[in-house]
Design a protein around this motif. Structure first.
Motif, PDB file in Angstrom:
ATOM      1  N   GLY A  54      24.537  33.947  25.260  1.00  0.00           N
ATOM      2  CA  GLY A  54      23.644  34.572  23.813  1.00  0.00           C
ATOM      3  C   GLY A  54      22.269  34.452  24.128  1.00  0.00           C
ATOM      4  O   GLY A  54      21.516  35.072  23.414  1.00  0.00           O
ATOM      5  N   ASP A  55      21.566  34.258  25.162  1.00  0.00           N
ATOM      6  CA  ASP A  55      20.281  34.264  25.458  1.00  0.00           C
ATOM      7  C   ASP A  55      20.003  34.358  26.944  1.00  0.00           C
ATOM      8  O   ASP A  55      19.568  33.409  27.674  1.00  0.00           O
ATOM      9  CB  ASP A  55      19.550  33.013  25.138  1.00  0.00           C
ATOM     10  CG  ASP A  55      17.925  32.716  25.101  1.00  0.00           C
ATOM     11  OD1 ASP A  55      17.295  34.097  25.272  1.00  0.00           O
ATOM     12  OD2 ASP A  55      17.379  31.849  25.075  1.00  0.00           O
ATOM     13  N   GLY A  62      29.344  33.840  32.162  1.00  0.00           N
ATOM     14  CA  GLY A  62      29.745  32.638  31.712  1.00  0.00           C
ATOM     15  C   GLY A  62      31.287  32.257  32.251  1.00  0.00           C
ATOM     16  O   GLY A  62      31.461  31.186  32.729  1.00  0.00           O
ATOM     17  N   ALA A  63      32.122  33.227  32.164  1.00  0.00           N
ATOM     18  CA  ALA A  63      33.567  33.359  32.643  1.00  0.00           C
ATOM     19  C   ALA A  63      33.375  33.004  34.184  1.00  0.00           C
ATOM     20  O   ALA A  63      34.039  32.171  34.523  1.00  0.00           O
ATOM     21  CB  ALA A  63      34.206  34.486  32.349  1.00  0.00           C
ATOM     22  N   GLY A  96      36.508  23.077  27.237  1.00  0.00           N
ATOM     23  CA  GLY A  96      35.296  23.430  28.032  1.00  0.00           C
ATOM     24  C   GLY A  96      34.287  23.545  26.886  1.00  0.00           C
ATOM     25  O   GLY A  96      34.336  23.850  25.702  1.00  0.00           O
ATOM     26  N   PHE A  97      33.130  23.299  27.559  1.00  0.00           N
ATOM     27  CA  PHE A  97      31.947  23.365  26.776  1.00  0.00           C
ATOM     28  C   PHE A  97      30.769  24.407  27.235  1.00  0.00           C
ATOM     29  O   PHE A  97      30.563  24.422  28.643  1.00  0.00           O
ATOM     30  CB  PHE A  97      30.981  21.645  26.920  1.00  0.00           C
ATOM     31  CG  PHE A  97      31.828  20.684  26.736  1.00  0.00           C
ATOM     32  CD1 PHE A  97      32.024  20.316  25.356  1.00  0.00           C
ATOM     33  CD2 PHE A  97      32.685  20.135  27.412  1.00  0.00           C
ATOM     34  CE1 PHE A  97      32.829  19.377  24.842  1.00  0.00           C
ATOM     35  CE2 PHE A  97      33.394  18.831  27.274  1.00  0.00           C
ATOM     36  CZ  PHE A  97      33.393  18.607  25.605  1.00  0.00           C
ATOM     37  N   VAL A  98      30.286  25.266  26.223  1.00  0.00           N
ATOM     38  CA  VAL A  98      29.529  26.406  26.567  1.00  0.00           C
ATOM     39  C   VAL A  98      28.150  26.201  25.989  1.00  0.00           C
ATOM     40  O   VAL A  98      27.996  26.120  24.744  1.00  0.00           O
ATOM     41  CB  VAL A  98      30.327  27.618  26.140  1.00  0.00           C
ATOM     42  CG1 VAL A  98      29.479  28.915  26.435  1.00  0.00           C
ATOM     43  CG2 VAL A  98      31.696  27.743  26.519  1.00  0.00           C
ATOM     44  N   ASP A 103      24.600  31.820  17.292  1.00  0.00           N
ATOM     45  CA  ASP A 103      25.394  32.957  16.774  1.00  0.00           C
ATOM     46  C   ASP A 103      26.246  33.306  18.012  1.00  0.00           C
ATOM     47  O   ASP A 103      26.803  34.470  17.892  1.00  0.00           O
ATOM     48  CB  ASP A 103      24.542  33.893  16.617  1.00  0.00           C
ATOM     49  CG  ASP A 103      23.424  34.488  17.465  1.00  0.00           C
ATOM     50  OD1 ASP A 103      23.238  33.669  18.628  1.00  0.00           O
ATOM     51  OD2 ASP A 103      22.683  35.546  17.438  1.00  0.00           O
ATOM     52  N   PHE A 104      26.326  32.680  19.060  1.00  0.00           N
ATOM     53  CA  PHE A 104      27.292  33.344  20.171  1.00  0.00           C
ATOM     54  C   PHE A 104      28.769  32.669  19.838  1.00  0.00           C
ATOM     55  O   PHE A 104      28.746  31.522  19.536  1.00  0.00           O
ATOM     56  CB  PHE A 104      27.045  32.365  21.388  1.00  0.00           C
ATOM     57  CG  PHE A 104      27.813  33.028  22.480  1.00  0.00           C
ATOM     58  CD1 PHE A 104      27.526  34.248  23.351  1.00  0.00           C
ATOM     59  CD2 PHE A 104      28.697  32.322  23.194  1.00  0.00           C
ATOM     60  CE1 PHE A 104      28.352  34.668  24.314  1.00  0.00           C
ATOM     61  CE2 PHE A 104      29.525  32.657  24.125  1.00  0.00           C
ATOM     62  CZ  PHE A 104      29.459  33.930  24.720  1.00  0.00           C
TER      63      PHE A 104
END
Length: 153
Positions: A54-55, A62-63, A96-98, A103-104
Motif C-alpha cells: 500500500g506504500d 507481496g504475494a 500470515g502477517f503483512v 488502508d490496504f
C-alpha cells in the motif's frame, strides 16, 4: 511424485533452514505436529524482501514475498523431519502477517502467494486453515512473515 521431485519440477531449491535471529527455536515438535516460527520474506540469495504493501509494494510483489516465506517454512519442516520432507503429511494452519498501510485491504491476496504455492507442491495436503492480518511494521522492515503448523509422520 515425491515432494522433492515436485519442487525440482517447479525449479524450487529449498534453502538450508534459516537460523533464528533471537532467543527462540525455529520449530517445536509436539506429537505429530510441527510448529514453525515465523519465516520472513527473503529472496533466493537470502536478502530481505522489505517494504510496505500500500506504500510502494504492489499486491503481486507481496504475494511473491509470501511464496518465499512458504519456501522457508518447508525448509524448516524438512529440518524437523531429519531431512526427509516426505514425512510431511499436511499443512494444518498458516498465520500470515503483512506489513501494510492502514488502508490496504488485500492481505488475503498477499498470503495467497504462500497458500497457492503449498497447494501446487502438496496438492490437497497443502490445503490449510489460515489467517491473514495486517501489521503496522514487521521485523527488519520485511514485507511478509508467516508461521505455520504442519502434520508429519
Amino acid at each position: 511424485m515425491t515432494i522433492e521431485e515436485k519442487l525440482a519440477e517447479l525449479g524450487i531449491i529449498l534453502p538450508d533452514a534459516p537460523a533464528p535471529a533471537a532467543n527462540y527455536v525455529p520449530y517445536v515438535q509436539s506429537g505429530n505436529l510441527v510448529y514453525v516460527s515465523g519465516q520472513i520474506s527473503t529472496d533466493d540469495a537470502g536478502s530481505l524482501i522489505t517494504g510496505k504493501l500500500g506504500d510502494g509494494l504492489e499486491t503481486s510483489e507481496g504475494a511473491a514475498a509470501a511464496k518465499r516465506c512458504a519456501i522457508n517454512l518447508l525448509a524448516q519442516v524438512r529440518a524437523a523431519c531429519g531431512g526427509d520432507l516426505n514425512r510431511l503429511e499436511r499443512v494444518v494452519k498458516l498465520t500470515g502477517f503483512v506489513n501494510s498501510t492502514a488502508d490496504f485491504i488485500e492481505q488475503p491476496q498477499v498470503i495467497n502467494g504462500a497458500s497457492d504455492f503449498l497447494v501446487e507442491v502438496l496438492g490437497n495436503a497443502g490445503r490449510h486453515a489460515r489467517s491473514a492480518v495486517s501489521a503496522a511494521a514487521l521485523p527488519l522492515g520485511v514485507a511478509v512473515e508467516i508461521e505455520g503448523i504442519f502434520q508429519i509422520r
